[in-house]
Motif scaffolding. Structure first.
Motif, mmCIF file in Angstrom:
data_model
loop_
_atom_site.group_PDB
_atom_site.id
_atom_site.type_symbol
_atom_site.label_atom_id
_atom_site.label_comp_id
_atom_site.label_asym_id
_atom_site.label_seq_id
_atom_site.Cartn_x
_atom_site.Cartn_y
_atom_site.Cartn_z
ATOM 1 N N TRP A 23 0.817 -1.214 0.000
ATOM 2 C CA TRP A 23 0.000 0.000 0.000
ATOM 3 C C TRP A 23 0.854 1.269 0.000
ATOM 4 O O TRP A 23 0.581 2.202 -0.749
ATOM 5 N N ASN A 24 1.871 1.325 0.816
ATOM 6 C CA ASN A 24 2.719 2.526 0.884
ATOM 7 C C ASN A 24 3.415 2.794 -0.449
ATOM 8 O O ASN A 24 3.565 3.950 -0.857
ATOM 9 N N ASP A 25 3.831 1.747 -1.126
ATOM 10 C CA ASP A 25 4.461 1.913 -2.436
ATOM 11 C C ASP A 25 3.438 2.428 -3.456
ATOM 12 O O ASP A 25 3.745 3.270 -4.291
ATOM 13 N N TYR A 26 2.210 1.926 -3.355
ATOM 14 C CA TYR A 26 1.147 2.395 -4.240
ATOM 15 C C TYR A 26 0.872 3.875 -4.001
ATOM 16 O O TYR A 26 0.744 4.656 -4.943
ATOM 17 N N GLN A 27 0.794 4.276 -2.747
ATOM 18 C CA GLN A 27 0.555 5.670 -2.407
ATOM 19 C C GLN A 27 1.685 6.562 -2.931
ATOM 20 O O GLN A 27 1.436 7.666 -3.421
ATOM 21 N N GLU A 28 2.907 6.072 -2.855
ATOM 22 C CA GLU A 28 4.038 6.834 -3.367
ATOM 23 C C GLU A 28 3.950 6.984 -4.883
ATOM 24 O O GLU A 28 4.238 8.051 -5.425
ATOM 25 N N LEU A 30 1.198 7.091 -6.622
ATOM 26 C CA LEU A 30 0.162 8.097 -6.862
ATOM 27 C C LEU A 30 0.684 9.501 -6.596
ATOM 28 O O LEU A 30 0.420 10.429 -7.360
ATOM 29 N N HIS A 31 1.422 9.662 -5.519
ATOM 30 C CA HIS A 31 1.944 10.971 -5.134
ATOM 31 C C HIS A 31 2.936 11.509 -6.159
ATOM 32 O O HIS A 31 2.979 12.704 -6.435
ATOM 33 N N ASN A 32 3.725 10.610 -6.736
ATOM 34 C CA ASN A 32 4.765 11.020 -7.680
ATOM 35 C C ASN A 32 4.292 11.010 -9.130
ATOM 36 O O ASN A 32 5.077 11.263 -10.034
ATOM 37 N N HIS A 33 3.011 10.717 -9.346
ATOM 38 C CA HIS A 33 2.472 10.665 -10.713
ATOM 39 C C HIS A 33 2.586 12.037 -11.372
ATOM 40 O O HIS A 33 2.251 13.056 -10.802
#
Length: 114
Positions: A23-28, A30-33
């Motif tokens: 999950w944390n990698d997924y959030q990262e 999204l944040h860096n998109h």
């Protein structure tokens, strides 16, 4: 993302269908998109070749997607004769027409602009 991720690969019928990441990698991700811009517009080689030959992008995409003029016109809510004029570059399309054509072909409006 600077950390190597080992995703869980879920297969269907022996082929990769999904990749599961923490999950944390997924959030990262999204944040860096980065938002797409005009430089992110892509064209298949066949569309580029047809456009270089002189075909309009509308015609090149239609033929690439293996649609007839009648099929595309119906999907876009226009007459076949109007589509023919657009493909022959005898008229300039309105933005709303380009939107309808792009939607009918499942592509972006940017992919219809020269």
């Amino acid at each position: 993302m600077s950390v190597h991720i080992d995703p869980q690969i879920i297969k269907q019928n022996g082929k990769p269908a999904f990749a599961v990441i923490p999950w944390n990698d997924y959030q990262e991700l999204l944040h860096n998109h980065i938002e797409a811009d005009d430089s992110d517009v892509w064209f298949p080689n066949e569309v580029v070749k047809a456009n270089v030959r002189g075909d309009s992008l509308i015609k090149a995409w239609r033929e690439y997607l293996k649609l007839t003029q009648s099929e595309l016109a119906a999907k876009a809510g226009m007459k076949q004769s109007a589509l023919a004029r657009l493909e022959n570059n005898t008229v300039n399309p309105r933005k709303s027409t380009l939107l309808n054509l792009a939607k009918a072909m499942g592509i972006s409006v940017e992919q219809l602009l020269d």
